[in-house]
Design a protein around this motif. Structure first.
Motif, mmCIF file in Angstrom:
data_model
loop_
_atom_site.group_PDB
_atom_site.id
_atom_site.type_symbol
_atom_site.label_atom_id
_atom_site.label_comp_id
_atom_site.label_asym_id
_atom_site.label_seq_id
_atom_site.Cartn_x
_atom_site.Cartn_y
_atom_site.Cartn_z
ATOM 1 N N ARG A 127 22.137 32.588 12.930
ATOM 2 C CA ARG A 127 21.215 31.956 13.869
ATOM 3 C C ARG A 127 21.031 32.864 15.088
ATOM 4 N NH1 ARG A 127 18.997 27.704 11.028
ATOM 5 N NH2 ARG A 127 20.624 26.542 9.946
ATOM 6 N N PRO A 128 19.820 32.934 15.654
ATOM 7 C CA PRO A 128 19.632 33.755 16.852
ATOM 8 C C PRO A 128 20.386 33.175 18.042
ATOM 9 C CG PRO A 128 17.668 32.458 16.397
ATOM 10 C CD PRO A 128 18.571 32.287 15.219
ATOM 11 N N ALA A 129 21.195 33.990 18.677
ATOM 12 C CA ALA A 129 21.978 33.553 19.837
ATOM 13 C C ALA A 129 21.833 34.594 20.939
ATOM 14 C CB ALA A 129 23.449 33.374 19.467
ATOM 15 N N LEU A 130 21.523 34.142 22.149
ATOM 16 C CA LEU A 130 21.436 35.071 23.267
ATOM 17 C C LEU A 130 22.824 35.654 23.507
ATOM 18 C CD1 LEU A 130 19.521 36.243 25.381
ATOM 19 C CD2 LEU A 130 20.226 34.400 26.930
ATOM 20 N N THR A 131 22.941 36.961 23.394
ATOM 21 C CA THR A 131 24.236 37.646 23.397
ATOM 22 C C THR A 131 24.319 38.642 24.549
ATOM 23 O OG1 THR A 131 24.319 37.430 20.975
ATOM 24 C CG2 THR A 131 25.800 39.049 21.978
ATOM 25 N N MET A 132 25.470 38.684 25.200
ATOM 26 C CA MET A 132 25.639 39.595 26.329
ATOM 27 C C MET A 132 25.559 41.051 25.894
ATOM 28 S SD MET A 132 29.705 39.802 27.177
ATOM 29 C CE MET A 132 29.795 38.174 27.911
ATOM 30 N N THR A 133 24.983 41.873 26.757
ATOM 31 C CA THR A 133 24.878 43.308 26.474
ATOM 32 C C THR A 133 25.946 44.098 27.238
ATOM 33 O OG1 THR A 133 23.242 43.515 28.262
ATOM 34 C CG2 THR A 133 22.401 43.172 26.021
#
Length: 295
Positions: free
Chosen positions: A204-210
């Motif tokens: 699933r698309p998850a906003l992920t830290m860079t």
């Protein structure tokens, strides 16, 4: 004077005096109450597990949701106990350390080590252990209740870890720490307020830290995953290797590899992951919201 804040700090200190077995007993009691009243945490756990394990038998998934709520409650009481007691006492609760050699690989060539700690098991005991092994640093955001800050901060710094703010100054400190060959700790499964990109998490698309990707690119440091697994009699500290792809210059490739590393940690103890967190709160444009309550 904030009376509620002082009462909260007093309660945290009082709970902290409990032994680990007693903190776990009270945590189980609190967890059962949360399940009984159908808490928001249980609702969110059900939603997240349905997103991440759609093929799982519904009855098994429901058991997993309830176990997660129970473990999250236990974790809260454990943390208070760990912050309060001395490292000599806490260290005795560590019954085993798996793959410890992964932590020291960076020392062989003078590189620092970035330790990625997902919200699985008890990350406080894991962080204390890392700091006891040598110089280490972690980002720290003070709690909303100011009176809790000295209790939490003193507990986390008990074995020498340095806490730095969650801003550009803190990131610079992490860079210096890694370039000096030391250990930097980052929680990789939090949805970032800034500096994030979407990457697959259980498909699933998850906003992920860079942040982790940027630290790796700028320091070429070693990276390892780890968490403190709750076991009978204490904790088992687990280190797991990261995929080579996490070092990729392509951000999306690196973030996907990082999320797969988080998934590997979760697979070790899925009931101990904090499924109550809104990991999919932000979605790509055009995608429907996941946590919307039914009217």
């Amino acid at each position: 004077m904030d009376i509620k804040g002082y009462l909260a700090a007093g309660a945290l200190k009082l709970i902290g005096r409990l032994s680990l077995p007693w903190s776990r007993r009270l945590g189980r009691f609190a967890g059962r109450l949360a399940i009984l009243v159908r808490s928001e945490g249980l609702r969110l756990s059900r939603i997240n597990l349905a997103q991440c394990y759609p093929a799982m038998d519904p009855k098994k998934r429901e058991r997993l949701a309830r176990e997660s709520v129970m473990n999250t409650a236990i974790n809260g009481f454990e943390m208070a106990s760990i912050w309060h007691h001395s490292w000599a006492t806490n260290e005795k609760a560590i019954v085993q350390v798996r793959n410890q050699h992964l932590l020291f690989q960076g020392e062989k060539d003078g590189r620092g080590t970035l330790v990625l700690m997902p919200h699985t098991g008890n990350w406080e005991i894991f962080g204390m252990y890392l700091a006891a092994m040598g110089p280490s640093m972690a980002l720290y955001q003070p709690p909303k209740i100011a009176e809790l800050d000295p209790v939490i901060r003193s507990g986390r710094e008990k074995t020498g870890a340095k806490m730095v703010p969650t801003n550009i100054h803190g990131v610079r400190s992490l860079l210096k720490c890694l370039k000096a060959g030391h250990v930097a700790m980052v929680l990789p499964d939090q949805e970032p307020d800034m500096g994030g990109d979407f990457a697959p998490f259980f498909g699933r698309p998850a906003l992920t830290m860079t942040l982790a990707h940027n630290l790796l690119q700028r320091t070429k440091c070693h990276v390892v995953f780890g968490f403190g697994k709750r076991v009978e009699g204490g904790f088992e500290l687990v280190f797991l290797p990261a995929e080579k792809a996490i070092h990729s210059e392509e951000q999306k490739v690196s973030l996907a590899a990082m999320n797969r590393g988080v998934e590997a940690c979760i697979a070790q103890a899925p009931e101990q992951y904090q499924w109550e967190y809104k990991r999919f709160r932000k979605q790509p444009e055009g995608k429907s919201k996941i946590y919307r309550k039914k009217k």
